[in-house]
Design a protein around this motif. Sequence first.
Motif, mmCIF file in Angstrom:
data_model
loop_
_atom_site.group_PDB
_atom_site.id
_atom_site.type_symbol
_atom_site.label_atom_id
_atom_site.label_comp_id
_atom_site.label_asym_id
_atom_site.label_seq_id
_atom_site.Cartn_x
_atom_site.Cartn_y
_atom_site.Cartn_z
ATOM 1 N N PHE A 96 0.944 -1.121 -0.010
ATOM 2 C CA PHE A 96 0.066 0.107 0.061
ATOM 3 C C PHE A 96 0.662 1.427 0.200
ATOM 4 N N PRO A 97 0.776 1.947 -1.041
ATOM 5 C CA PRO A 97 1.768 3.239 -0.936
ATOM 6 C C PRO A 97 1.552 4.197 -0.007
ATOM 7 N N HIS A 98 0.516 4.405 0.357
ATOM 8 C CA HIS A 98 -0.028 5.478 1.533
ATOM 9 C C HIS A 98 0.368 4.990 2.854
ATOM 10 N N VAL A 105 3.044 -4.273 7.058
ATOM 11 C CA VAL A 105 3.370 -5.559 7.307
ATOM 12 C C VAL A 105 2.337 -5.806 8.665
ATOM 13 N N MET A 106 1.749 -4.782 9.292
ATOM 14 C CA MET A 106 0.679 -4.949 10.371
ATOM 15 C C MET A 106 -0.766 -5.425 9.849
ATOM 16 N N PRO A 140 6.894 2.945 1.012
ATOM 17 C CA PRO A 140 7.472 1.916 -0.112
ATOM 18 C C PRO A 140 8.068 2.829 -1.198
ATOM 19 N N SER A 141 7.557 3.975 -1.283
ATOM 20 C CA SER A 141 8.262 4.488 -2.406
ATOM 21 C C SER A 141 9.935 5.066 -2.105
ATOM 22 N N VAL A 151 9.869 -6.316 2.565
ATOM 23 C CA VAL A 151 8.602 -5.800 3.416
ATOM 24 C C VAL A 151 7.298 -6.755 3.070
ATOM 25 N N ALA A 152 7.245 -7.078 1.674
ATOM 26 C CA ALA A 152 6.240 -8.229 1.144
ATOM 27 C C ALA A 152 6.609 -9.586 2.028
ATOM 28 N N LEU A 153 7.741 -9.851 2.159
ATOM 29 C CA LEU A 153 8.125 -11.033 2.570
ATOM 30 C C LEU A 153 7.749 -11.172 4.168
#
Length: 354
Positions: A96-98, A105-106, A140-141, A151-153
Amino acid sequence: MNNIEDAGIVFRNITKRYGRDASSGLAVKGISFEVPRGTLATILGPSGCGKTTTLRMIAGLESPTSGEIFIGGKNVTTLGPAQRNVSMMFQSYALFPHMNVAENVMYGLRMSGQRDEVARAKAVEALRGVGLVGYDDRLPSELSGGQQQRVALARALVLEPEVLLFDEPLSNLDARLRREMREEIRALQQRLSLTVAYVTHDQSEAMAVSDQIIVMNQGLIAQQGSPRALYETPGSEFVAGFMGEAMLFPATARADGTVTVGPLTIRPRACKQQGAVKVAVRPEAWRIERQGEGLMPARLEKAAYLGAVHEYTFATELGPIFVVSSDLSDVLTPGEDVRLGLGVHGVSVVGSTD
């Protein structure tokens, strides 16, 4: 399979048809396999072979047309994704970019009803596990591609899933980062004893991370086994070619276990056929000699230096032959005449010529 309870994932005669009638083509055609608990299995194959459909059926994002799926000993065939205790990491990362790193992660923990302070503590620990201590408040940016993947992991791991699924997770990374991340994924999987199903079309990636590789072609399992078994003893021309570079030659197999390829006589492992056969030869299986009996004359046509190896193309009575040599002390130049022989490793009988 002896005991479903011992397996992380079990597929029993699974088919998948897209469309409402029997004339619709099958994307997956009655496949069966198992992934033991705590191991990593890669589903490997070309585009359109059914590997992603298979992964989505494990996740519950697709329902099989027939057959049964078990996860952790439980029949989950008719259950949705939320009821399967499975986490999936997509090719796009889907962050989620925002939201900052910790909030990303939460997210899954919050959706499952966990309190913010508990979710945050688990998120911080998950980020520690993937080497992102202190990155909680970044967006993320502000991260590199490799950091976004971590982060996705972490977001997938924090849910403590029974099964972790990867769909082409490294395809967006450059070559160096791909190698680093596949090593990290493998190390993490082994350290935490995770059950993992991993989809890729990259043979080297599959060999680097897998306990077991399931090679698919046109909705069927072409062959399954350890990376070494599939590379060294492929069961078909398709598997030989898909598990790495290989040249096919007509040959004759004899009752004593020897095989004649042109002027060469070799003894491949596990050759049970007789008569006219096809032999798959890996580029590194060739031996280059300056002289010797029982070898095949060859003239070097092309040479390339790649740092760790030399790549050569020879003209022979069998046609052009591509050879990879790790001998950096004896450098050949185009026009030289040598002799070629074959070792045992990297040579497989893959079928008859009938």
